[in-house]
Design a protein around this motif. Structure first.
Motif, PDB file in Angstrom:
ATOM      1  N   ASN A   1      10.792   1.621  -4.119  1.00  0.00           N
ATOM      2  CA  ASN A   1      10.387   0.411  -4.826  1.00  0.00           C
ATOM      3  C   ASN A   1       9.111  -0.185  -4.510  1.00  0.00           C
ATOM      4  O   ASN A   1       8.672   0.023  -3.332  1.00  0.00           O
ATOM      5  N   HIS A   2       8.379  -0.819  -5.259  1.00  0.00           N
ATOM      6  CA  HIS A   2       7.047  -1.221  -5.067  1.00  0.00           C
ATOM      7  C   HIS A   2       7.107  -2.713  -5.341  1.00  0.00           C
ATOM      8  O   HIS A   2       7.352  -3.233  -6.394  1.00  0.00           O
ATOM      9  N   SER A   3       6.453  -3.600  -4.489  1.00  0.00           N
ATOM     10  CA  SER A   3       6.465  -5.055  -4.731  1.00  0.00           C
ATOM     11  C   SER A   3       5.483  -5.537  -3.533  1.00  0.00           C
ATOM     12  O   SER A   3       5.100  -5.147  -2.886  1.00  0.00           O
ATOM     13  N   GLY A   4       5.182  -7.027  -4.242  1.00  0.00           N
ATOM     14  CA  GLY A   4       4.540  -7.717  -2.900  1.00  0.00           C
ATOM     15  C   GLY A   4       3.170  -8.056  -3.441  1.00  0.00           C
ATOM     16  O   GLY A   4       2.187  -8.488  -2.636  1.00  0.00           O
ATOM     17  N   VAL A   5       2.502  -7.922  -4.486  1.00  0.00           N
ATOM     18  CA  VAL A   5       1.209  -8.196  -5.096  1.00  0.00           C
ATOM     19  C   VAL A   5       0.168  -6.983  -4.139  1.00  0.00           C
ATOM     20  O   VAL A   5      -0.794  -6.594  -4.911  1.00  0.00           O
ATOM     21  N   LEU A   6       0.056  -7.205  -2.938  1.00  0.00           N
ATOM     22  CA  LEU A   6      -0.561  -6.066  -2.172  1.00  0.00           C
ATOM     23  C   LEU A   6       0.301  -4.950  -1.630  1.00  0.00           C
ATOM     24  O   LEU A   6       1.332  -5.592  -1.278  1.00  0.00           O
ATOM     25  N   PRO A   7      -0.175  -3.802  -1.553  1.00  0.00           N
ATOM     26  CA  PRO A   7       0.647  -2.640  -1.252  1.00  0.00           C
ATOM     27  C   PRO A   7       0.891  -2.554   0.472  1.00  0.00           C
ATOM     28  O   PRO A   7       0.893  -1.525   0.945  1.00  0.00           O
ATOM     29  N   LEU A   8       1.311  -3.672   0.995  1.00  0.00           N
ATOM     30  CA  LEU A   8       1.766  -3.682   2.314  1.00  0.00           C
ATOM     31  C   LEU A   8       3.256  -2.880   2.541  1.00  0.00           C
ATOM     32  O   LEU A   8       3.263  -2.626   3.552  1.00  0.00           O
ATOM     33  N   ASP A   9       3.936  -2.989   1.778  1.00  0.00           N
ATOM     34  CA  ASP A   9       5.241  -2.356   1.678  1.00  0.00           C
ATOM     35  C   ASP A   9       5.087  -0.543   2.067  1.00  0.00           C
ATOM     36  O   ASP A   9       5.793  -0.072   2.672  1.00  0.00           O
ATOM     37  N   GLY A  10       3.899  -0.087   1.199  1.00  0.00           N
ATOM     38  CA  GLY A  10       3.726   1.542   1.651  1.00  0.00           C
ATOM     39  C   GLY A  10       3.343   1.706   2.894  1.00  0.00           C
ATOM     40  O   GLY A  10       3.650   2.573   3.580  1.00  0.00           O
ATOM     41  N   LEU A  11       2.346   0.632   3.428  1.00  0.00           N
ATOM     42  CA  LEU A  11       1.844   0.730   4.876  1.00  0.00           C
ATOM     43  C   LEU A  11       3.114   0.475   5.935  1.00  0.00           C
ATOM     44  O   LEU A  11       3.253   1.095   6.909  1.00  0.00           O
ATOM     45  N   MET A  12       3.897  -0.323   5.610  1.00  0.00           N
ATOM     46  CA  MET A  12       5.329  -0.542   6.412  1.00  0.00           C
ATOM     47  C   MET A  12       6.077   0.615   6.460  1.00  0.00           C
ATOM     48  O   MET A  12       6.498   1.110   7.733  1.00  0.00           O
ATOM     49  N   MET A  13       6.172   1.284   5.125  1.00  0.00           N
ATOM     50  CA  MET A  13       7.251   2.326   5.336  1.00  0.00           C
ATOM     51  C   MET A  13       6.375   3.578   6.028  1.00  0.00           C
ATOM     52  O   MET A  13       7.141   4.326   6.733  1.00  0.00           O
ATOM     53  N   GLN A  14       5.159   3.701   6.000  1.00  0.00           N
ATOM     54  CA  GLN A  14       4.600   4.720   6.874  1.00  0.00           C
ATOM     55  C   GLN A  14       4.634   4.669   8.265  1.00  0.00           C
ATOM     56  O   GLN A  14       4.745   5.373   9.239  1.00  0.00           O
ATOM     57  N   VAL A  15       4.667   3.146   8.831  1.00  0.00           N
ATOM     58  CA  VAL A  15       4.706   2.856  10.167  1.00  0.00           C
ATOM     59  C   VAL A  15       6.319   3.225  10.406  1.00  0.00           C
ATOM     60  O   VAL A  15       6.559   3.634  11.582  1.00  0.00           O
ATOM     61  N   ALA A  16       7.205   2.848   9.607  1.00  0.00           N
ATOM     62  CA  ALA A  16       8.644   2.961   9.873  1.00  0.00           C
ATOM     63  C   ALA A  16       9.011   4.535  10.276  1.00  0.00           C
ATOM     64  O   ALA A  16       9.736   4.632  11.031  1.00  0.00           O
ATOM     65  N   VAL A  17       8.455   5.510   9.441  1.00  0.00           N
ATOM     66  CA  VAL A  17       8.602   6.904   9.568  1.00  0.00           C
ATOM     67  C   VAL A  17       8.152   7.201  10.868  1.00  0.00           C
ATOM     68  O   VAL A  17       8.404   8.140  11.689  1.00  0.00           O
ATOM     69  N   HIS A  18       6.554   6.857  11.008  1.00  0.00           N
ATOM     70  CA  HIS A  18       5.853   7.394  12.129  1.00  0.00           C
ATOM     71  C   HIS A  18       6.442   7.086  13.484  1.00  0.00           C
ATOM     72  O   HIS A  18       6.617   7.740  14.373  1.00  0.00           O
ATOM     73  N   ASP A  19       7.087   5.685  13.700  1.00  0.00           N
ATOM     74  CA  ASP A  19       7.538   5.191  14.895  1.00  0.00           C
ATOM     75  C   ASP A  19       9.213   5.471  15.323  1.00  0.00           C
ATOM     76  O   ASP A  19       9.687   5.146  16.299  1.00  0.00           O
ATOM     77  N   ASN A  20       9.740   5.935  13.910  1.00  0.00           N
ATOM     78  CA  ASN A  20      11.353   5.836  14.169  1.00  0.00           C
ATOM     79  C   ASN A  20      11.770   7.151  14.078  1.00  0.00           C
ATOM     80  O   ASN A  20      13.033   7.560  14.383  1.00  0.00           O
ATOM     81  N   HIS A  21      11.140   8.119  13.362  1.00  0.00           N
ATOM     82  CA  HIS A  21      11.636   9.439  13.044  1.00  0.00           C
ATOM     83  C   HIS A  21      11.946  10.386  14.074  1.00  0.00           C
ATOM     84  O   HIS A  21      11.066  10.370  14.960  1.00  0.00           O
TER      85      HIS A  21
END
Length: 363
Positions: A155-175
């Motif tokens: 899903n997408h929200s928040g006026v600015l696309p910070l959710d996409g960037l946080m999702m990228q960090v989540a995969v990078h740091d936790n997978h």
């Protein structure tokens, strides 16, 4: 790629020739970048200490076997040597990194992705926002396969696309397999100066079916947010209500590549900029999809652009396999509609479940 037909994932994305241009390949670092893992600039010698092999401690020095023996002092000295060596190693690594950037001894792929810059710089800049400001909690990261292509749909929200960037960090740091998420972005991203270059370096590419399919067939984890501007620019009164998922182009792409679809639900991004209004006339003048009005913006000027420190949860759901369908399934509109609806319903259900479990917007 200049003559390739660009198929947008939804109606909000246009065909942009400027967005689809890619930088050429840089000369790779000899040895595959092993210098970075082994110290970045060669061996770094440690400072000599009082307990070097074959050397007796000086009279009056702290240490075993000499007058004024002080075990605590010896440990402090050793810790100082270790700390200095680590500092020197970091400095040498930083200087070696800068040298490679200046001389061009680094590699980018055909889409412009710079893995070294992303790992060492871009992720480091985003990590304080991820760890300290939004305090992101990640669930179900194991649902992203350890190898092979996968399409993460969120899903997408928040006026600015910070959710996409946080999702990228989540995969990078936790997978556990150290996978990287390659995001598909709207053409507006690649029209903005500076942002365009950074997006390419971070592994983002134009949200078209052709690029997405190539990445999936190469075994990459690809992220897409089918709501597009309809989701990110929706009013606060419609928070956590999913918008239309375009025409289901992401399902067709996953079917052609035989890649599983991993639904992803993000809670917390809706409240970082509560959008209470949209100045559509000004948005048309500026050539942007919307001009947001929030409780702090534009009233507080630049200070109003600071996001609220909400508590985030990112949950990756059970993957939906697509490799069992025949090749012609990608052209079946009814199948695409059914799979699109299944993905959308799974994300929406998970959003509601996470909202019920959430104690507070900020804690």
């Amino acid at each position: 790629m200049a003559d390739a037909k660009v198929i947008p994932f939804d109606d909000d994305r246009s065909r942009s020739a400027a967005a689809s241009s890619r930088p050429g390949r840089r000369r790779p670092l000899p040895g595959g970048g092993s210098r970075r893992r082994n110290g970045e600039g060669g061996a770094v010698s440690a400072l000599p200490g009082p307990q070097a092999a074959g050397e007796a401690p000086a009279p009056g020095a702290s240490g075993p076997g000499g007058p004024g023996t002080d075990a605590a002092g010896t440990e402090e000295a050793r810790a100082g040597v270790r700390g200095g060596s680590d500092w020197e190693r970091r400095l040498a690594g930083g200087l070696a990194f800068l040298r490679r950037r200046v001389t061009g001894e680094y590699e980018v792929d055909e889409f412009g992705y710079d893995e070294e810059l992303t790992d060492q710089v871009l992720m480091s800049l985003l990590r304080p926002l991820y760890d300290t400001y939004f305090r992101v909690e990640v669930k179900g990261i194991e649902n992203i396969p350890s190898e092979g292509g996968a399409l993460v749909v969120a899903n997408h929200s928040g006026v600015l696309p910070l959710d996409g960037l946080m999702m990228q960090v989540a995969v990078h740091d936790n997978h556990p397999a150290g996978r990287h998420l390659r995001l598909l972005a709207a053409d507006l991203v690649f029209m903005l100066p500076v942002v365009n270059e950074l997006a390419r370096k971070a592994g983002h590419t134009l949200a078209c079916a052709e690029d997405a399919e190539r990445l999936l067939q190469r075994g990459e984890v690809v992220g897409v947010m089918p709501e597009g501007f309809k989701g990110i620019g929706k009013p606060f009164s419609e928070r956590y209500k999913l918008q239309r998922f375009g025409r289901g182009g992401f399902v067709s792409t996953a079917l052609r590549a035989g890649a599983p679809i991993v639904p992803c639900s993000i809670v917390g991004a809706e409240e970082i900029y509560p959008m209470i209004g949209n100045v559509k006339t000004l948005a048309r003048v500026l050539g942007i999809p919307y001009f947001p009005v929030t409780p702090t913006f534009p009233w507080l000027g630049p200070l109003g652009a600071v996001p609220l420190p909400t508590k985030w949860t990112i949950q990756f759901g059970e993957p939906i396999p697509t490799d069992g369908f025949p090749l012609e399934a990608a052209e079946d509109p009814m199948l695409m509609f059914n799979l699109t609806d299944q993905v959308r319903e799974q994300i929406q259900h998970t959003l509601y479940k996470l909202l019920v479990q959430r104690r507070s917007v900020f804690f």
